[in-house]
Design an enzyme around this catalytic site. Structure first.
Site, mmCIF file in Angstrom:
data_model
loop_
_atom_site.group_PDB
_atom_site.id
_atom_site.type_symbol
_atom_site.label_atom_id
_atom_site.label_comp_id
_atom_site.label_asym_id
_atom_site.label_seq_id
_atom_site.Cartn_x
_atom_site.Cartn_y
_atom_site.Cartn_z
ATOM 1 N N HIS A 275 0.823 -1.226 0.000
ATOM 2 C CA HIS A 275 0.000 0.000 0.000
ATOM 3 C C HIS A 275 0.856 1.275 0.000
ATOM 4 C CE1 HIS A 275 0.374 0.176 4.360
ATOM 5 N NE2 HIS A 275 -0.565 -0.722 4.620
ATOM 6 N N HIS B 285 -6.207 -8.678 14.432
ATOM 7 C CA HIS B 285 -6.106 -7.405 13.692
ATOM 8 C C HIS B 285 -6.935 -7.540 12.423
ATOM 9 C CE1 HIS B 285 -4.568 -3.795 12.033
ATOM 10 N NE2 HIS B 285 -3.436 -4.220 11.526
ATOM 11 N N GLU C 280 -6.754 -5.533 9.655
ATOM 12 C CA GLU C 280 -6.197 -5.099 8.368
ATOM 13 C C GLU C 280 -6.129 -6.319 7.455
ATOM 14 O OE1 GLU C 280 -2.660 -2.639 8.496
ATOM 15 O OE2 GLU C 280 -2.990 -2.003 6.432
ATOM 16 N N ASP D 241 -4.285 -7.696 5.299
ATOM 17 C CA ASP D 241 -3.176 -8.637 5.109
ATOM 18 C C ASP D 241 -3.250 -9.769 6.140
ATOM 19 O OD1 ASP D 241 -2.650 -6.472 6.835
ATOM 20 O OD2 ASP D 241 -0.489 -6.707 6.700
ATOM 21 N N HIS E 113 -1.575 -2.069 15.499
ATOM 22 C CA HIS E 113 -1.367 -0.996 14.551
ATOM 23 C C HIS E 113 -2.631 -0.171 14.259
ATOM 24 C CE1 HIS E 113 -1.040 -0.430 9.908
ATOM 25 N NE2 HIS E 113 -0.514 0.621 10.469
ATOM 26 N N ASP F 3 1.030 -7.120 14.287
ATOM 27 C CA ASP F 3 2.021 -6.299 13.563
ATOM 28 C C ASP F 3 3.256 -5.957 14.414
ATOM 29 O OD1 ASP F 3 0.889 -6.068 11.048
ATOM 30 O OD2 ASP F 3 -0.282 -4.307 11.558
ATOM 31 N N TYR G 44 10.540 -1.154 9.293
ATOM 32 C CA TYR G 44 9.131 -1.404 9.625
ATOM 33 C C TYR G 44 8.646 -0.406 10.675
ATOM 34 C CZ TYR G 44 5.145 -4.452 10.803
ATOM 35 O OH TYR G 44 3.899 -4.980 11.018
ATOM 36 N N HIS H 185 4.316 -10.595 10.689
ATOM 37 C CA HIS H 185 5.196 -10.435 9.514
ATOM 38 C C HIS H 185 6.625 -10.788 9.909
ATOM 39 C CE1 HIS H 185 2.214 -8.196 7.173
ATOM 40 N NE2 HIS H 185 2.035 -7.372 8.183
#
Ligand code: FEO
Length: 406
Positions: free
Chosen positions: A24, A78, A80, A82, A145, A164, A192, A225
């Site tokens: 993104h 989370h 989001e 991903d 996040h 995250d 990150y 991640h």
């Protein structure tokens, strides 16, 4: 594709995205992973999913362990996409699944999916869920996040699934921190943090303090991640605490752009002055460098110099974009100034200094400006400006280091 064991009866069932370079808008030169976990207990639990285009990979890994239809518990750390992007595909297959999320997570889920008929329970910090032999403890981490975020701690295994937080965009065939080059790992952590978590330093400090107050013994940190911190979870926590407190290296990054190479020549004069003052410095030309790299290098060093030509009485567009991006990341504990060439009315350097002041950074004024091209005398002025700036960076850095103890 196989599942990989993380702890007894806890498996990584995620995906490796070797090829993503634009996350993104954020450049990910090392790709990334979408980590999620299957806990095989009396009740089988899936903690997070993967980006939707990798859902088949996730199901293939799960099938190495069990039929996906047998999953009864879904933990949504989370929302989001991903991590949450495949929940509808999971719910479609698992008739008896109950999902657990924070209140904000539930609300967000309802905006992303048609959740009619989904069994979604809300949890808050301190709530626990017994799966059989294993107990999950939930810890809300709003804004780390997103507002919905939470972590899941598996008590019996002292495993913190941190979503995250403590992650890295670092595609790797191996799962654990001790199996990758440490310098690359550290660079990925800084990258990150700088691009994603920089605005949340205070929250991070407070959350780490809360984890310590809860008395959680942490044997392993598994972010959503990158690699899992098996050997050295303390390193991840220490790096985060240091960054949250504003730690940086004593050095300068010169971030600039140029139209006819005058501002570029000025950057070299300034650089010579900084280096002769015995300070490390790097130079980044914005048009040739991804934004996220410029942001990472900004975050690494104590001093920032912004070089901008004046175009139509304002900053050059790439410089304006960089500063706008940086402003949104709410940086602190950095010292900055600006320089640049102008043709007639000027305005670029003035505007850059104004934006730096608005970020409440320590600003060295009046900066360094030249009409058209720098003459030999003006080159010397740039050199002196570089030396002066390096001295100010050193003073500021030493004061910071004396006041801040991590
Ligand atoms: Fe990796 Fe905030 O999602």
């Amino acid at each position: 594709m196989k599942a990989k064991q993380v702890k007894p009866d806890i498996y990584w069932v995620g995906a490796i995205d070797w090829n993503v370079r634009d996350f993104h808008g954020y450049v990910t030169p090392r790709g990334t992973t979408y980590n999620n976990f299957l806990i095989v207990d009396r009740k089988i639990a899936l903690v997070d999913t993967v980006k939707r285009e990798f859902a088949d990979v996730m199901f293939e890994r799960i099938r190495c362990l069990t039929e996906p239809e047998k999953i009864e518990v879904g933990i949504i750390n989370h929302i989001e996409l991903d991590h949450a992007g495949s929940w509808d595909l999971v719910v479609e297959r698992c008739e008896n699944i109950t999902l657990y999320a924070t209140e904000r997570g539930k609300q967000g889920l309802e905006r992303h999916f048609n959740t009619a008929g989904w069994d979604i329970q809300t949890v808050k910090t301190g709530d626990t869920l017994k799966l059989g032999k294993k107990t999950l403890l939930f810890i809300e981490t709003p804004m780390l996040h997103w507002p919905d975020s939470m972590m899941t701690y598996v008590k019996e295994d002292r495993l913190l699934i941190s979503q995250d937080a403590f992650g890295q965009h670092f595609a790797q065939a191996v799962l654990f921190d001790d199996l990758v080059p440490q310098e690359t790992l550290e660079d990925a952590v800084i990258d990150y943090y700088a691009n994603i978590l920089m605005p949340f330093g205070r929250l991070i400090e407070a959350k780490i303090a809360e984890l310590q107050r809860l008395g959680l013994e942490i044997d392993m940190i598994a972010p959503d991640h990158g690699v899992i911190w098996r050997k050295n979870p303390e390193k991840a926590i220490r790096m985060y605490l240091e960054m949250a407190k504003g730690r940086a290296e004593e050095g300068v990054v010169i971030v600039y752009d140029t139209m006819w190479h005058s501002t570029e020549r000025m950057s070299r004069a300034v650089l010579d002055g900084i280096v002769d003052e015995g300070m490390y410095a790097e130079v980044i030309k914005l048009r040739d460098t991804p934004m996220s790299v410029a942001i990472k290098q900004f975050w690494r060093y104590r001093g920032l110099l912004v070089g901008t030509p004046t175009l139509n009485n304002v900053m050059f567009p790439t410089v304006a974009e960089f500063l706008q991006h940086l402003r949104g990341l709410r940086p602190s504990n950095r010292i900055a100034s600006a320089f640049g060439s102008y043709g007639w009315g000027g305005g670029g350097v003035r505007e850059a200094l104004q934006v730096l002041r608005s970020m409440k950074l320590e600003v060295v004024e009046p900066g360094y400006e030249v009409n058209y091209r720098p003459s030999s005398r003006e080159y010397e002025q740039g050199y002196d400006f570089g030396r002066l700036f390096a001295q100010r960076v050193r003073e500021y850095h030493r004061k910071f280091e004396q006041e801040v103890v991590v």
